[in-house]
Design an enzyme around this catalytic site. Structure first.
Site, short mmCIF file in Angstrom:
data_model
loop_
_atom_site.label_atom_id
_atom_site.label_comp_id
_atom_site.label_asym_id
_atom_site.label_seq_id
_atom_site.Cartn_x
_atom_site.Cartn_y
_atom_site.Cartn_z
N ASP A 102 -3.79 -1.87 -1.20
CA ASP A 102 -3.38 -2.73 -2.12
C ASP A 102 -3.13 -4.10 -1.54
O ASP A 102 -2.79 -3.96 -0.71
CB ASP A 102 -2.36 -2.17 -3.07
CG ASP A 102 -2.65 -1.17 -3.92
OD1 ASP A 102 -4.00 -0.93 -4.19
OD2 ASP A 102 -1.64 -0.28 -4.37
N1 URA Z 1 -2.05 4.22 -2.76
C1 URA Z 1 -1.34 2.97 -3.44
O1 URA Z 1 -0.69 3.24 -4.48
N2 URA Z 1 -1.78 1.87 -2.88
C2 URA Z 1 -2.58 1.72 -1.53
O2 URA Z 1 -2.54 0.86 -1.15
C3 URA Z 1 -2.59 2.85 -0.95
C4 URA Z 1 -2.66 4.12 -1.62
#
Ligand code: URA
Length: 242
Positions: A102
């Site tokens: 993310d």
């Molecule tokens: N899980 C998440 O919530 N975000 C990420 O970036 C990777 C795994």
């Protein structure tokens, strides 16, 4: 000789599955002839392959590990002009991230121009272990942590068993640092897992991807993967089907 879809994927144009679709749709030419069959084999660097009218150059495959800072998009471009993971590597090859983290998540992400390799690692049947460290709101109870461990129900189904380790607790600030090891790769999975136990994530970092870690790197640093590491990852994917 190699399968046409594999050569296209390897060129970093697209995934192998999408390459197959392009072939079926008649968008791929080999030596000037449209090819619609998936079984066709070609000799890279000898047969001339065109995808949607553009010749593919088979680049040398390259593999990188990046310590993605938070506030960076896991993509090769962004229409809003935000920083993307490929901005950290000034190289000629058209690389792309293997999966995604993310925007607000920092940590280890692989980049390559080898579509075949990327698809292999991202396939859900290959259970690559990923270790995350999350700072969460509140202090989760034992029961809440057990839920994470045994599987929590999310809107896209129950999560597979996970490893959970409490690293530290700040009673004053009412926050906790929890290490969570999972092998699935659903969208925003870690954040949704903590949401499900009512301890939202305040900060998230991916510290490990299989045997790879961030040792010696600062946010924004990248390094090439060693050939032995690439080999090892391929072997893991081959030897660990579910
Ligand atoms: N899980 C998440 O919530 N975000 C990420 O970036 C990777 C795994």
């Amino acid at each position: 000789m190699e399968r046409l879809q594999k050569v296209i994927a390897q060129a970093g144009i697209t995934s192998r599955r999408k390459a197959e679709q392009l072939i079926i749709e008649g968008k791929v030419k080999v030596n000037g002839q449209v090819v619609r069959e998936l079984g066709v084999k070609v000799t890279p660097n000898k047969d001339e392959i065109e995808v949607e009218g553009v010749p593919i150059d088979r680049e040398e495959p390259v593999y990188y590990l990046l310590y993605k800072p938070s506030g960076v998009i896991s993509s090769v471009s962004d229409d809003k002009g935000r920083t993307v993971v490929t901005d950290f590597l000034e190289i000629e090859q058209r690389i792309f991230p293997v999966g995604r983290l993310d925007y607000d998540t920092s940590g280890l992400i692989l980049l390559t121009n080898d579509g075949e390799f990327a698809n292999m690692l991202m396939h859900p049947k290959f259970k690559i272990e990923k270790v995350y460290v999350a700072k969460v709101k509140g202090i989760p109870s034992r029961e809440a942590l057990k839920k994470l461990q045994y599987g929590v129900m999310l809107e896209d189904g129950k999560t597979a068993p996970a490893k959970v380790k409490v690293m530290s607790i700040d009673k004053k600030k009412q926050t906790s640092i929890i290490q969570l090891t999972i092998h699935e790769g659903r969208n925003r999975q870690v954040r949704r897992m903590f949401d499900a136990i009512d301890h939202p994530v305040l900060k998230l970092k991916r510290e490990q991807y299989s045997f790879l870690n961030l040792r010696g790197l600062n946010p924004g640093d990248a390094r090439t993967l060693k050939p032995i590491e690439v080999k090892h990852l391929r072997e893991l994917a081959v030897t660990k089907p579910s």
